[in-house]
Write an enzyme that holds these catalytic residues in place. Structure first.
Site, mmCIF file in Angstrom:
data_model
loop_
_atom_site.group_PDB
_atom_site.id
_atom_site.type_symbol
_atom_site.label_atom_id
_atom_site.label_comp_id
_atom_site.label_asym_id
_atom_site.label_seq_id
_atom_site.Cartn_x
_atom_site.Cartn_y
_atom_site.Cartn_z
ATOM 1 N N ASN A 167 8.737 -15.543 62.947
ATOM 2 C CA ASN A 167 8.262 -14.412 62.161
ATOM 3 C C ASN A 167 9.200 -14.260 60.737
ATOM 4 O O ASN A 167 10.315 -14.883 60.697
ATOM 5 C CB ASN A 167 8.387 -13.270 63.021
ATOM 6 N N ASP B 214 6.943 -11.605 70.755
ATOM 7 C CA ASP B 214 6.431 -11.183 71.845
ATOM 8 C C ASP B 214 5.650 -12.109 72.830
ATOM 9 O O ASP B 214 5.341 -11.930 74.088
ATOM 10 C CB ASP B 214 5.050 -9.834 71.649
ATOM 11 N N LYS C 75 6.511 -34.561 69.778
ATOM 12 C CA LYS C 75 5.768 -34.131 68.625
ATOM 13 C C LYS C 75 4.283 -34.229 68.961
ATOM 14 O O LYS C 75 3.688 -35.200 69.272
ATOM 15 C CB LYS C 75 5.984 -34.630 67.309
ATOM 16 N N PHE D 296 14.112 -0.498 67.521
ATOM 17 C CA PHE D 296 13.345 -0.538 66.095
ATOM 18 C C PHE D 296 11.819 -0.978 66.134
ATOM 19 O O PHE D 296 11.410 -1.550 67.323
ATOM 20 C CB PHE D 296 13.595 -1.751 65.117
ATOM 21 N N LYS E 221 6.197 4.760 70.940
ATOM 22 C CA LYS E 221 7.289 3.684 71.300
ATOM 23 C C LYS E 221 8.647 4.356 71.742
ATOM 24 O O LYS E 221 9.129 3.889 72.742
ATOM 25 C CB LYS E 221 7.493 2.961 70.203
ATOM 26 N N LYS F 169 9.788 3.277 75.189
ATOM 27 C CA LYS F 169 10.960 2.249 75.455
ATOM 28 C C LYS F 169 11.889 3.081 75.924
ATOM 29 O O LYS F 169 13.025 2.267 76.277
ATOM 30 C CB LYS F 169 11.342 1.848 73.878
HETATM 31 N N1 CTP Z 1 11.791 -6.127 71.740
HETATM 32 C C1 CTP Z 1 12.542 -6.647 72.747
HETATM 33 N N2 CTP Z 1 12.113 -7.763 73.440
HETATM 34 C C2 CTP Z 1 10.833 -8.231 73.216
HETATM 35 C C3 CTP Z 1 10.152 -7.477 72.111
HETATM 36 C C4 CTP Z 1 10.481 -6.532 71.297
HETATM 37 O O1 CTP Z 1 13.730 -6.168 73.187
HETATM 38 N N3 CTP Z 1 10.318 -9.216 73.821
HETATM 39 C C5 CTP Z 1 12.563 -4.951 71.010
HETATM 40 C C6 CTP Z 1 12.633 -5.215 69.295
HETATM 41 O O2 CTP Z 1 14.001 -5.573 69.275
HETATM 42 C C7 CTP Z 1 12.424 -3.791 68.913
HETATM 43 C C8 CTP Z 1 11.575 -2.984 69.774
HETATM 44 O O3 CTP Z 1 11.680 -4.065 71.103
HETATM 45 O O4 CTP Z 1 13.792 -3.030 69.045
HETATM 46 C C9 CTP Z 1 10.093 -2.905 69.394
HETATM 47 O O5 CTP Z 1 9.777 -4.075 68.988
HETATM 48 P P1 CTP Z 1 8.161 -4.301 68.472
HETATM 49 O O6 CTP Z 1 7.507 -5.426 68.498
HETATM 50 O O7 CTP Z 1 7.877 -3.138 67.462
HETATM 51 O O8 CTP Z 1 7.552 -3.459 69.943
HETATM 52 P P2 CTP Z 1 6.635 -4.060 70.981
HETATM 53 O O9 CTP Z 1 7.181 -3.291 72.033
HETATM 54 O O10 CTP Z 1 6.677 -5.405 70.872
HETATM 55 O O11 CTP Z 1 5.240 -3.424 70.897
HETATM 56 P P3 CTP Z 1 4.014 -3.907 69.926
HETATM 57 O O12 CTP Z 1 4.107 -5.129 69.686
HETATM 58 O O13 CTP Z 1 2.768 -3.742 70.848
HETATM 59 O O14 CTP Z 1 3.869 -2.995 68.764
#
Ligand code: CTP
Length: 402
Positions: free
Chosen positions: A205, A274, A284, A320, A334, A338
């Site tokens: 990303n 995610d 490869k 975040f 969230k 969270k």
């Molecule tokens: N995070 C984490 N582990 C993951 C994904 C995200 O610990 N596998 C943490 C990130 O470091 C951040 C927070 O979760 O502090 C939010 O991440 P975000 O991607 O915005 O939220 P998601 O839970 O993935 O929700 P969505 O993708 O549905 O918005």
């Protein structure tokens, strides 16, 4: 005792620096004055020697031609102040020019820097100076002044150096801020993870790691022991921070879980993937014979979720949320889901803010329902602000270590 390197450049306001040094000494600081050659034409080094009680350094070489240990000056300082800071000094510092003892010290130090600009109003307003000021602010340099009023050149306007008392107050403010996390352990995650598809490709990303690195630097400046678990970035780790490099979400989880139990605060600034490919090919992936390619992705571990479930009492958790619309509604959801103490929500679709930018516009959401919407600001400033909130939540003493 606080050790200060006090730089004096060749602005007429140099005479006011004498009083600032005197007041810092009265407050118990150890002050070492470094002057530029031009400054010595305005105020004699002997005056600064007398008020500071320390030798005054001007040249990169001492009277016997031996090099001055500018690296020690830079390394041993808790704070570097430059007052007055001329337009020339700002320009050199912004661009990393080190052509005398003061600019060399500024380039070599990792201590916070406080500048008191002083110059003619036209020079101050010049786009080049304004650009340099922005660059320095983005790097977390502190400023006091300039003020508006009568200038040494006879004109009226912006560019007058702050008064000695304001400079001393600003320095004391930085020390107060810097000390808030002493004795605490802070874990910060930064950057994006990379989930391999094969030996040469990955799903990643746009995260640059800048926000997380700024948070680690701010925590360190505030006196914390800091571990930075970082995905791949091009950034230099802040001085004094323990760096653990990882690549995938699974590696990040492992590194975080190993360190988190002993920490007073965990700041999850990383953009963790995610989803990751179910399998990573050992060889490869070849194009030949394929018209399309289907990837199967599986969920990665939710590190923040796991932290929130297993956390010890008193540990502060910051998450975040990077969103692209309907920021507040999603962020509020969230915050609850969270189980964090602070959720830093930012809209990554805003131009010049968020991913890979030097600035960020964020809303802080607290567990008790309060919200704090912040202006667009340099990531270094936002990081200091977030860590001050964390310090406020931690309040009392450092937690017992397991
Ligand atoms: N995070 C984490 N582990 C993951 C994904 C995200 O610990 N596998 C943490 C990130 O470091 C951040 C927070 O979760 O502090 C939010 O991440 P975000 O991607 O915005 O939220 P998601 O839970 O993935 O929700 P969505 O993708 O549905 O918005």
């Amino acid at each position: 005792m606080n050790h200060i390197v006090f730089g004096v450049t060749g602005g007429i306001a140099a005479y006011k620096a004498v009083e600032a040094v005197r007041q810092l000494v009265l407050r118990g600081c150890d002050v070492k004055v470094v002057m530029t050659e031009h400054a010595t034409r305005l105020v004699g080094p002997e005056t600064f020697r007398a008020v500071s009680g320390n030798p005054v350094a001007v040249s990169l070489f001492d009277a016997e031609g031996k090099p001055i240990e500018h690296i020690y000056l830079a390394r041993d300082a808790d704070l570097v102040i430059v007052a007055p800071a001329t337009a020339n000094l700002l320009a050199k510092m912004a661009h990393g020019i080190a052509d005398d003892l003061l600019t060399t010290t500024l380039l070599a130090t990792r201590a916070p820097v406080l500048l008191a600009p002083a110059m003619n109003n036209l020079m101050y307003r010049h786009p080049a100076t304004q650009h340099n000021l922005r660059l320095l602010r983005e790097r977390g340099v502190h400023f006091v002044g300039p003020e508006s009023g009568a200038l040494a050149c006879g004109e009226e306007g912006e560019g007058r150096m702050a008064e000695p008392q304001q400079i001393v107050d600003a320095a004391m403010g930085i020390f107060a801020l810097e000390g808030d996390l002493s004795g605490k352990r802070v874990l910060v995650t930064a950057g994006g993870t990379r989930e391999p598809l094969d030996p040469v490709r990955y799903i990643g990303n746009r995260s640059s790691g800048k926000m997380g690195y700024a948070l680690a630097a701010a925590s360190r400046r505030m006196g914390a022991e800091v571990t930075l678990v970082s995905g791949p970035t091009h950034l230099q780790p802040p001085a004094g921070v323990e760096l653990v490099r990882v690549e995938t979400a699974a590696e990040m989880r492992e590194a975080v879980m190993a360190v988190a139990p002993g920490c007073d605060a965990v700041i999850m600034a990383a953009a963790v993937a995610d989803f990751a490919p179910r399998e990573s090919s050992g060889d490869k992936i070849k194009r030949r014979g394929k018209e399309s390619l289907t990837l199967e992705l599986v969920r990665t571990p939710d590190i923040l979720g796991e932290l929130s479930e297993g956390r010890a009492a008193g540990q502060v958790l910051v998450g975040f949320a990077a969103e692209t619309g309907d920021l507040l509604a999603r962020a509020r959801e969230k915050l609850g889901a969270k189980g964090v103490d602070i959720l830093v929500a930012n809209d990554v679709s805003l131009p010049g803010s968020g991913f890979d930018a030097d600035y960020n516009r964020a809303v802080l959401l607290f567990r008790d329902g309060t919200e704090r919407a912040l202006d667009l600001m340099p990531k270094a400033e936002l990081a200091a602000l977030i860590m001050r909130e964390v310090a406020g939540l931690l309040g009392g003493k450092a937690r017992e270590r397991p």
